[in-house]
Design an enzyme around this catalytic site. Sequence first.
Site, PDB file in Angstrom:
ATOM      1  N   ASP A 114       1.620  -0.683   7.033  1.00 29.73           N
ATOM      2  CA  ASP A 114       2.295   0.315   6.224  1.00 29.73           C
ATOM      3  C   ASP A 114       3.620  -0.279   5.751  1.00 29.73           C
ATOM      4  OD1 ASP A 114       2.834   2.694   4.915  1.00 29.73           O
ATOM      5  OD2 ASP A 114       2.294   3.942   6.613  1.00 29.73           O
ATOM      6  N   TRP A 115       4.264   0.417   4.836  1.00 27.82           N
ATOM      7  CA  TRP A 115       5.461  -0.095   4.145  1.00 27.82           C
ATOM      8  C   TRP A 115       6.521  -0.545   5.160  1.00 27.82           C
ATOM      9  CZ3 TRP A 115       6.716   0.166  -1.306  1.00 27.82           C
ATOM     10  CH2 TRP A 115       8.036  -0.173  -1.604  1.00 27.82           C
TER      11      TRP A 115
END
Length: 745
Positions: free
Chosen positions: A287-288
């Site tokens: 994820d980011w």
Amino acid sequence: MKQYRMGRIGAGLLALFLVAGPAQAAEGSVAQRVEHLLGQMTLEEKVGQLNQLSGKEFTGPATAKVRSMEAEIRSGGVGSMLNIKGVPDTRRLQALALQSRLKIPLLFGLDVIHGYQTVFPVPLGESASWDLEAIEEAARIAAREASASGIHWTFAPMVDIGRDPRWGRVMEGAGEDSYLGARIAEARVRGFQGARLGGVESVMATAKHFAAYGAATAGRDYNAVDMSEQLLHETYLPPFKAALDAGAATFMNAFNTLNGIPATGHAGLQRDILKGAWGFKGFVVSDWGSVREMVVHGYASDLADAAAQALTAGSDMDMESNAYSSSLAAQVRAGKVPMAQVDDAVRRVLTKKFELGLFDDPYRFSDPAREQAALNDPRHREAARRIAGKSIVLLKNEGGILPLKRGLRAIAVVGPLADARRDLEGGWIVKSNAGHMASLVDAVREAAGPATKVSYAPGCDVACRGKDGFAAALRAAREADVVVLAVGESWDMSGEAKSRADVQLPGRQGELFEALRAIGKTPVVVINAGRPLIFENVAQQAGAILYAWFPGSEGGRATADVLFGDVNPSARLPMTFPRNMGQIPISYQQYETGRPVRDEKNIVYKSAYIDSPNTPRYAFGHGLSYTTFAYRDLKLSQPSMGPGDKITLSFLLANTGKRAGTEVVQLYLRDPVASVVRPVKELKGFQLLRLQPGEERRVSFTIDRETLSFFDRKLAWTAEPGKFELMVGSASSDIRLRQAIELTP
């Protein structure tokens, strides 16, 4: 030779591409072509394929950062871009990638969560339909619009189980139940990906967030998760396994720690379970910034250490941490990361690019004509309205207040969301179409017709900190035959980073309801939100309540369709609605205690609150209709079964009302004695049946060993001989028929 429309690519570059061709375009199977290409790659080029960058800057001026990113793409240092959309930009950046030595095309990813241009209900609302065909259709339309605009890959579906409405991201999931969540995960993956990867009207799906993100402590986003292996396998992993079995191309790991280990660096999740026991062949994207955040967690000493730990644990692609691009090659050369693991990660990424057909035609998903056709197809808005109507839950309807009759003299539509447009779309949309939407008051005017006067007054804004606007709302209400009160959350109150410590109706919205009651008006209440809210005064005193969620582009008209009876509501709650904050987290799938409450009047030394019932305000599976259904004549094909046998449970369902309607029949199971204590109720099946007035139909479910199985104390999937209770009903709290069966050794 295939000709490519190269957009802004110059004639020289076009000639170079056509003459030289992709260096990697060998003949043979996908696996052979991948190995051929892998053998040509330098370590830096391999790392580049594992590097994903955000392209938001490319929509602005050509800054130094943009020029640096363009150079990185041309050098082969980027394998994927996110936040790039539309044919012109995807073609322009793909052209840069084709200037690299090996001309490996980029993957373009985007958060297409509940629609691209056509906005459908937020996923939790859509899940309330329990209609797998409709959910699949919504994902298919989103994929059609996105893929025509150059997108290859969506970061959806989110399949996290959520039982705490304080967590804002419950909006993005399918609710509290692992069985329902698994079926919806399958439907969304099928919708996004179509029959096979590579179809130009499909996109790769991403099952996220692996794993247990929905159990964040105190419902606070990004917070730690601590749970038993039993709960993890029994409740939080099944939707991921279902997504994998449906063919999900990619997985995304989670921000949270799980029992002290960041999910991004969790080898037990990624290598042992996902790629090991489950045999996942796709790739895992972080994820980011979650690789970088392992340093903040205190699990990695620096960015280089985080890169080594993430890749070693099985996280193949780094989203926006710049950890792999800055550090991974050095870590490999230092012997801290095996080259074989890098090759495995790159092989997984390249395989998907070949399966998408990008090596044969890098621009096949960037077609201007197809983009215009997809984004202007009126059938998509028609589907959005229909699916929104299926998602609106009728929570209460005392005395048959709804549906509204046409021909009324005057209707007042009041409340902070009565004229909302942007708020109807909810969060996580690609672009707002609010200017082309009908608000609820617009839609009520359309539906009521010109003979009915429809007035409007907001009363207050969504935050509702003051009562200055109440007087105008009360004036409108006094002059009306019917009052519709629209309350709830604004679009930015639910979603990622939108956890709320108090999930009651915002501000003084509840007081607006009370003020209307005080002048003798009991309004029909419409609630828009991305999560279950607490609204006890409304629940107790309102005559009729519609829970419309954030219903999307056609949500205003869909709500009016239900209000006036053009659509008979059939939606059911995918999450339990609590009475108060103290009950959170809450689920119907609770475990029995040694001191259960059998009678709310006798709670002394029982597992109970002294100031609140244990029961929720609205139970999982609850939802009403404008007609009624009767259940009778339950039959079993046999009372017991051996390990390889099956039992058919059947019963008669009748529409006993005056309208055609759809009933969501729900099958629950209880295993009263087992080597591991089982929940008091587990959903094991459901069917949607549409019956005409007076129609009766026999409904059947098949019970086999799989239905009775669970994870034992050694996490083995097993069914233990003994007696079981089967329950059929209209909700987890509305069981109509019961029958015991036995599994023999």
